[in-house]
Motif scaffolding. Structure first.
Motif, PDB file in Angstrom:
ATOM      1  N   SER A  55       0.836  -1.208   0.000  1.00 46.49           N
ATOM      2  CA  SER A  55       0.000   0.000   0.000  1.00 46.49           C
ATOM      3  C   SER A  55       0.865   1.251   0.000  1.00 46.49           C
ATOM      4  N   LEU A  56       1.883   1.267   0.866  1.00 45.75           N
ATOM      5  CA  LEU A  56       2.771   2.431   0.922  1.00 45.75           C
ATOM      6  C   LEU A  56       3.625   2.555  -0.339  1.00 45.75           C
ATOM      7  N   MET A  64       1.362   3.966  -2.997  1.00 41.00           N
ATOM      8  CA  MET A  64       1.148   5.375  -2.690  1.00 41.00           C
ATOM      9  C   MET A  64       2.360   6.195  -3.107  1.00 41.00           C
ATOM     10  N   SER A  65       3.565   5.679  -2.845  1.00 43.40           N
ATOM     11  CA  SER A  65       4.792   6.392  -3.197  1.00 43.40           C
ATOM     12  C   SER A  65       4.995   6.452  -4.707  1.00 43.40           C
ATOM     13  N   SER A  91       3.424  12.057  -1.574  1.00 42.50           N
ATOM     14  CA  SER A  91       3.768  11.131  -0.487  1.00 42.50           C
ATOM     15  C   SER A  91       5.095  11.521   0.157  1.00 42.50           C
TER      16      SER A  91
END
Length: 525
Positions: A25-26, A29-30, A37
């Motif tokens: 997820s991160l 997002m990045s 982000s």
């Protein structure tokens, strides 16, 4: 038995799935919101530094004091295993592995750069007791890379090794808190702690791998003219990941051990070359003097929070390092625990705390003082290159010494090898956590996490999201600093209980009721 029933026996599903979901997820997002982000995680990290610098500074000070206290207590004779158990690895192999996993790659990256950067721009607001600017620069460098970092690793490693090899618990971060929370640690609280450890470890290794290949690429460009490009760097990540996967699959007794021993031999060879190519007698004098300056300024530096200035320098240097060491502590601490079976508590703490620190100080003195001496002698090019591009600092430094072509190739080789051992050690630790603390996790899981580190690093390097991931991994350091404080209390409680000949009892009420019912039943023939 179906495949899914089999796999449940070899992983911790909550930690395995939860960690994977958070990581991807991160990463997404990045990748999708790269600029946003990065700004978000940077703001969060800045807010943490601004509001909780006292926690980082005070916490790390407690970790160092607690580690020192362990050395002088009556608990030093306690063995991390059975009373008559011998160490699993020889002393030299043990030191090589813990050093390779701990900060070996950092010394190659910052051994020249950090002393020069402090020498060029000494911080304001620090009244260090030192004779020259060079001495002050080396003092700050020692502070960031010395006892404090290894104290953090020592506490995590000792709590894990003691709980696993002495008390028979699983080799997992959650069980370091068993003496405080008992069986409650096997529930969601324990899952949360292990997930934090996995996420912090993978992000730390992936970002280091991503940024680190820039140093290898810079070296290849400096020596062979290989272009500096994202394509080359992604290719390097793929190759490092492949070698690391082979290493971790072969096991800690073979691949990881052999690579770590190779690292330390080549690194010492490079160190001795620089030492004898310079002024050995002067460097030995400076080494002893730098240690004295470090000890003299240690109390002031330990408790300095930057409260009487704007704290910008503290946030960029000391607090950044403290957050980084804490974020890496589950990885390094668990790996050290895994290789420390059979050693006594005093041997463990003194070995982890002092020997790597003294070696680090010698390395920093040889490379840092030699680099500063070159600048004093008029090498403005070296100072300019270091301040503009840290990745080329080692190669720019070696260019000023004899046989620079050979030593630069050697430096590229050892940087590559250190990154491989960081990657395989990191994936091995994640394997153990997500396998429920199994010290010998299954092969398919080793491959999964080793490849995941490489894929995350490559994707974020290609899309420019590494900075965001680095800030995210440092954010993990805040809750984990609190966890380590509880680990100190937990370890003290259990050591004290053993010294008194007691066993901590965490029997639940339902178990007590069941025992009571059983005792009241009439005997039957």
């Amino acid at each position: 038995m179906s495949f899914f029933k089999k796999i449940r026996w070899v992983i911790n599903p909550n930690v395995y799935i939860g960690s994977s979901l958070i990581i991807w997820s991160l990463v997404l997002m990045s990748v999708i919101f790269t600029k946003g982000s990065t700004e978000l995680f940077t703001k969060v990290h800045t807010a943490i530094i601004h509001n909780f610098s006292w926690l980082f500074i005070g916490g790390v000070a407690i970790f160092l004091i607690f580690s020192g206290w362990l050395l002088i207590t009556k608990y030093g004779h306690i063995r991390l295993g059975k009373d008559n158990e011998k160490p699993q690895f020889s002393f030299l192999s043990w030191m090589a592995m813990l050093f390779s996993a701990g900060m070996g790659i950092g010394l190659l990256f910052y051994g020249v750069a950090e002393p020069i950067m402090h020498y060029s721009n000494l911080p304001t607001g620090k009244t260090l007791t030192a004779s020259t600017d060079a001495a002050k620069a080396m003092n700050i460098t020692f502070f960031h890379w010395g006892l404090h970092a290894w104290a953090i690793y020592a506490i995590i490693g000792l709590a894990l090794a003691y709980g696993t090899y002495r008390k028979g618990r699983a080799l997992s971060i959650r069980y370091t808190l068993y003496p405080l929370f008992g069986k409650a640690i096997e529930g969601r609280l324990g899952d949360l702690i292990d997930i934090l450890a996995v996420v912090g470890t993978l992000f730390g290794v992936a970002t280091s791998l991503g940024f680190g290949v820039t140093q290898i690429n810079s070296g290849l460009n400096y020596v062979f003219g290989v272009p500096i490009s994202e394509t080359v760097q992604v290719g390097l990540i793929a190759f490092i990941t492949l070698v690391a996967t082979i290493s971790v699959v072969t096991g800690i007794d073979k691949g990881v051990k052999l690579l770590s021993e190779f690292n330390i031999i080549v690194a010492i060879g490079l160190l001795l070359f620089v030492f004898f190519a310079g002024h050995p007698n002067d460097l030995m004098n400076l080494y002893v003097e730098n240690i004295g300056t470090y000890i003299r300024n240690l109390p002031q530096l330990t408790f300095s929070t930057g409260a009487r200035n704007d704290g910008t320098w503290m946030g960029s240097w000391t607090l950044f390092y403290w957050g980084w060491w804490i974020a890496w502590s589950p990885f390094v601490g668990m790996f050290i625990a895994r290789i420390s079976k059979g050693r006594t508590l005093k041997e463990f703490v003194s070995g982890v705390l002092f020997i790597p620190s003294l070696f680090t100080f010698f390395w920093m003195t040889v490379f840092g003082e030699s680099a500063i001496s070159m600048i004093k002698d008029g090498s403005d090019k070296l100072e300019t290159m270091v301040n503009s591009n840290v990745a080329v600092s080692l190669y720019a430094f070696l260019e000023n010494l004899p046989m620079s072509q050979i030593t630069c190739v050697l430096a590229i080789l050892v940087v590559f090898s250190f990154f491989v051992t960081s990657s395989d050690s990191g994936s091995f630790v994640i394997d153990m956590i997500t396998a429920g603390g199994d010290p010998n996790p299954p092969t398919h899981q080793k491959v999964y996490w080793a490849f995941m580190e490489g894929i995350v690093a490559a994707v974020l390097l290609w899309t420019g999201g590494l900075k965001a991931l680095q800030m995210a991994s440092l954010t993990v350091a805040l809750p984990f600093c609190v966890v380590i404080l509880f680990i100190c209390l937990s370890l003290y409680r259990e050591l004290r209980a053993e010294a008194l000949g007691l066993e901590l009892d965490f029997e639940t009420e339902s178990e007590e009721d069941e025992r009571s019912i059983q005792s009241e039943k009439p005997l039957t023939t």
